[in-house]
Design a protein around this motif. Structure first.
Motif, PDB file in Angstrom:
ATOM      1  N   ASP A 153      27.212 -10.578  80.190  1.00 59.35           N
ATOM      2  CA  ASP A 153      26.082  -9.785  80.068  1.00 59.35           C
ATOM      3  C   ASP A 153      26.419  -9.813  78.539  1.00 59.35           C
ATOM      4  O   ASP A 153      27.813  -9.729  77.960  1.00 59.35           O
ATOM      5  CB  ASP A 153      25.053  -8.509  81.373  1.00 59.35           C
ATOM      6  CG  ASP A 153      26.327  -7.520  81.234  1.00 59.35           C
ATOM      7  OD1 ASP A 153      26.861  -7.451  79.933  1.00 59.35           O
ATOM      8  OD2 ASP A 153      25.967  -6.408  81.297  1.00 59.35           O
ATOM      9  N   VAL A 154      25.217  -8.917  77.651  1.00 58.38           N
ATOM     10  CA  VAL A 154      25.461  -7.453  76.608  1.00 58.38           C
ATOM     11  C   VAL A 154      26.772  -7.253  75.996  1.00 58.38           C
ATOM     12  O   VAL A 154      27.072  -7.402  75.266  1.00 58.38           O
ATOM     13  CB  VAL A 154      23.739  -7.689  75.771  1.00 58.38           C
ATOM     14  CG1 VAL A 154      22.381  -8.935  76.054  1.00 58.38           C
ATOM     15  CG2 VAL A 154      23.533  -6.680  76.498  1.00 58.38           C
ATOM     16  N   TYR A 155      26.695  -6.534  77.233  1.00 58.00           N
ATOM     17  CA  TYR A 155      27.499  -5.590  77.402  1.00 58.00           C
ATOM     18  C   TYR A 155      29.422  -6.758  78.231  1.00 58.00           C
ATOM     19  O   TYR A 155      30.319  -5.511  77.439  1.00 58.00           O
ATOM     20  CB  TYR A 155      27.812  -3.689  78.110  1.00 58.00           C
ATOM     21  CG  TYR A 155      26.817  -4.112  77.524  1.00 58.00           C
ATOM     22  CD1 TYR A 155      26.702  -3.128  76.410  1.00 58.00           C
ATOM     23  CD2 TYR A 155      25.405  -3.764  78.722  1.00 58.00           C
ATOM     24  CE1 TYR A 155      25.207  -2.696  76.015  1.00 58.00           C
ATOM     25  CE2 TYR A 155      24.334  -3.417  78.258  1.00 58.00           C
ATOM     26  CZ  TYR A 155      24.041  -2.246  76.731  1.00 58.00           C
ATOM     27  OH  TYR A 155      22.902  -2.081  76.479  1.00 58.00           O
ATOM     28  N   GLN A 156      29.648  -7.571  77.541  1.00 55.83           N
ATOM     29  CA  GLN A 156      30.636  -7.982  77.924  1.00 55.83           C
ATOM     30  C   GLN A 156      31.240  -7.779  79.849  1.00 55.83           C
ATOM     31  O   GLN A 156      32.202  -8.427  79.667  1.00 55.83           O
ATOM     32  CB  GLN A 156      31.593  -7.927  76.644  1.00 55.83           C
ATOM     33  CG  GLN A 156      31.373  -8.548  75.188  1.00 55.83           C
ATOM     34  CD  GLN A 156      31.376 -10.072  75.403  1.00 55.83           C
ATOM     35  OE1 GLN A 156      31.604 -11.044  76.168  1.00 55.83           O
ATOM     36  NE2 GLN A 156      29.814  -9.973  75.305  1.00 55.83           N
ATOM     37  N   ASN A 157      29.723  -7.567  80.484  1.00 57.25           N
ATOM     38  CA  ASN A 157      30.292  -7.818  81.993  1.00 57.25           C
ATOM     39  C   ASN A 157      30.585  -8.893  82.441  1.00 57.25           C
ATOM     40  O   ASN A 157      29.399  -9.355  82.130  1.00 57.25           O
ATOM     41  CB  ASN A 157      29.412  -6.500  82.163  1.00 57.25           C
ATOM     42  CG  ASN A 157      29.391  -5.243  82.031  1.00 57.25           C
ATOM     43  OD1 ASN A 157      30.955  -4.487  82.166  1.00 57.25           O
ATOM     44  ND2 ASN A 157      28.702  -4.521  81.863  1.00 57.25           N
ATOM     45  N   LEU A 158      31.084  -9.267  83.886  1.00 57.16           N
ATOM     46  CA  LEU A 158      30.604 -10.526  84.219  1.00 57.16           C
ATOM     47  C   LEU A 158      29.726 -10.304  85.146  1.00 57.16           C
ATOM     48  O   LEU A 158      29.375  -9.627  85.719  1.00 57.16           O
ATOM     49  CB  LEU A 158      32.423 -10.683  85.029  1.00 57.16           C
ATOM     50  CG  LEU A 158      31.322 -11.827  86.195  1.00 57.16           C
ATOM     51  CD1 LEU A 158      31.872 -13.426  85.382  1.00 57.16           C
ATOM     52  CD2 LEU A 158      33.178 -12.043  86.821  1.00 57.16           C
ATOM     53  N   SER A 159      28.742 -11.198  85.288  1.00 60.29           N
ATOM     54  CA  SER A 159      27.038 -10.917  85.366  1.00 60.29           C
ATOM     55  C   SER A 159      26.994 -12.799  86.701  1.00 60.29           C
ATOM     56  O   SER A 159      27.522 -13.141  85.784  1.00 60.29           O
ATOM     57  CB  SER A 159      25.904 -11.711  84.822  1.00 60.29           C
ATOM     58  OG  SER A 159      25.084 -11.439  85.496  1.00 60.29           O
ATOM     59  N   ILE A 160      26.764 -12.197  87.772  1.00 60.96           N
ATOM     60  CA  ILE A 160      26.652 -13.345  88.650  1.00 60.96           C
ATOM     61  C   ILE A 160      25.696 -13.356  89.612  1.00 60.96           C
ATOM     62  O   ILE A 160      24.829 -11.831  90.270  1.00 60.96           O
ATOM     63  CB  ILE A 160      27.815 -13.262  89.945  1.00 60.96           C
ATOM     64  CG1 ILE A 160      29.219 -13.841  89.128  1.00 60.96           C
ATOM     65  CG2 ILE A 160      27.165 -14.661  90.708  1.00 60.96           C
ATOM     66  CD1 ILE A 160      31.099 -13.279  90.425  1.00 60.96           C
ATOM     67  N   THR A 161      24.666 -14.502  89.564  1.00 58.91           N
ATOM     68  CA  THR A 161      23.570 -13.927  90.076  1.00 58.91           C
ATOM     69  C   THR A 161      23.499 -15.092  90.759  1.00 58.91           C
ATOM     70  O   THR A 161      22.963 -16.518  90.721  1.00 58.91           O
ATOM     71  CB  THR A 161      22.348 -14.059  88.832  1.00 58.91           C
ATOM     72  OG1 THR A 161      22.301 -13.001  88.187  1.00 58.91           O
ATOM     73  CG2 THR A 161      21.094 -14.023  89.573  1.00 58.91           C
ATOM     74  N   TYR A 162      22.739 -14.628  91.952  1.00 57.94           N
ATOM     75  CA  TYR A 162      23.293 -15.476  93.736  1.00 57.94           C
ATOM     76  C   TYR A 162      21.486 -15.472  93.689  1.00 57.94           C
ATOM     77  O   TYR A 162      20.011 -14.271  93.802  1.00 57.94           O
ATOM     78  CB  TYR A 162      23.755 -15.736  94.630  1.00 57.94           C
ATOM     79  CG  TYR A 162      23.267 -15.658  95.802  1.00 57.94           C
ATOM     80  CD1 TYR A 162      23.699 -17.613  95.778  1.00 57.94           C
ATOM     81  CD2 TYR A 162      23.008 -15.291  96.665  1.00 57.94           C
ATOM     82  CE1 TYR A 162      23.281 -18.443  97.192  1.00 57.94           C
ATOM     83  CE2 TYR A 162      22.439 -16.030  97.815  1.00 57.94           C
ATOM     84  CZ  TYR A 162      22.716 -17.829  98.121  1.00 57.94           C
ATOM     85  OH  TYR A 162      22.245 -18.361  99.016  1.00 57.94           O
ATOM     86  N   ILE A 163      20.396 -16.864  93.806  1.00 56.90           N
ATOM     87  CA  ILE A 163      19.032 -16.509  93.985  1.00 56.90           C
ATOM     88  C   ILE A 163      19.153 -17.879  95.367  1.00 56.90           C
ATOM     89  O   ILE A 163      19.754 -18.870  95.446  1.00 56.90           O
ATOM     90  CB  ILE A 163      18.418 -17.735  92.848  1.00 56.90           C
ATOM     91  CG1 ILE A 163      18.582 -18.502  92.603  1.00 56.90           C
ATOM     92  CG2 ILE A 163      18.660 -16.699  92.008  1.00 56.90           C
ATOM     93  CD1 ILE A 163      17.886 -19.889  91.941  1.00 56.90           C
ATOM     94  N   PHE A 164      17.999 -16.958  96.181  1.00 55.56           N
ATOM     95  CA  PHE A 164      17.781 -17.937  97.208  1.00 55.56           C
ATOM     96  C   PHE A 164      16.404 -17.291  98.229  1.00 55.56           C
ATOM     97  O   PHE A 164      15.391 -17.143  96.578  1.00 55.56           O
ATOM     98  CB  PHE A 164      18.311 -17.333  98.579  1.00 55.56           C
ATOM     99  CG  PHE A 164      18.684 -15.665  98.599  1.00 55.56           C
ATOM    100  CD1 PHE A 164      17.807 -15.026  99.685  1.00 55.56           C
ATOM    101  CD2 PHE A 164      19.255 -15.335  97.700  1.00 55.56           C
ATOM    102  CE1 PHE A 164      17.520 -13.953  99.290  1.00 55.56           C
ATOM    103  CE2 PHE A 164      18.829 -13.652  97.416  1.00 55.56           C
ATOM    104  CZ  PHE A 164      18.500 -12.749  98.580  1.00 55.56           C
TER     105      PHE A 164
END
Length: 183
Positions: A153-164
């Motif tokens: 993300d914009v703060y360099q955090n790992l972001s994982i998005t799962y959609i269902f």
């Protein structure tokens, strides 16, 4: 000689199958104007859930569950995150990985030129590297639908998005992508 031919044949079948997957995913994407879905997002171990609507190109509206009471909206140019405690964050979408994830034409052009990676025989993954962003896009191998992405993300955090619970080409209100005000 037979073994060499067999190995060559198997390699070409595998390359054909992966190429076919790319073409099938592109064909599926071409038919999609919008998506609505539930999501689970993991940012450095913090899990948030909610519902989103994406309209191509570059529009998104996400409403997080009540405990977070947060919304995320993009009108195609700007991205706004408004939280329950009144915090208001506005970004140019160009400065975020969503600039690429929400651009169907960009995704299609990338998928044309990338090698698909099959994960656990269930998912198809493409890794896109652009402007110092590494974006992993995942599709369901059976129905070829988008099932999520992984970015920083914009703060360099790992972001994982799962959609269902994905629905495509639903009738949506056009004003849903109007950016919220500071109030």
């Amino acid at each position: 000689m037979t073994r060499i031919f067999l190995i060559f044949f198997l390699i070409n079948i595998n390359n054909f199958a992966i190429g076919s997957i790319n073409e099938d995913i592109i064909s599926n994407l071409n038919g999609i104007k919008n998506l609505s879905f539930k999501f689970e997002q993991n940012i450095n171990g913090k899990i948030e859930t909610g519902n989103c609507i994406i309209e191509y190109p570059k529009k998104i509206f996400c409403e997080y569950e009540k405990k977070n009471n947060k919304i995320l909206v993009s009108n195609g140019r700007s991205l706004v995150i408004k939280t329950k405690n009144g915090n208001f964050y506005r970004y140019s979408i160009k400065g975020t990985p969503l600039n690429y994830i929400l651009d169907k034409d960009f995704l299609i052009n990338q998928i044309k030129n990338l090698n698909a990676r099959i994960v656990d025989n269930k998912f198809v993954n493409f890794t896109i590297i652009i402007e110092e962003n590494e974006i992993n896009i995942f599709f369901d191998r059976k129905n070829l639908n988008l099932i999520g992405w992984q970015t920083l993300d914009v703060y360099q955090n790992l972001s994982i998005t799962y959609i269902f619970s994905l629905n495509t080409n639903q009738k949506i209100k056009k004003n849903i992508f109007k950016l919220p005000s500071l109030n």
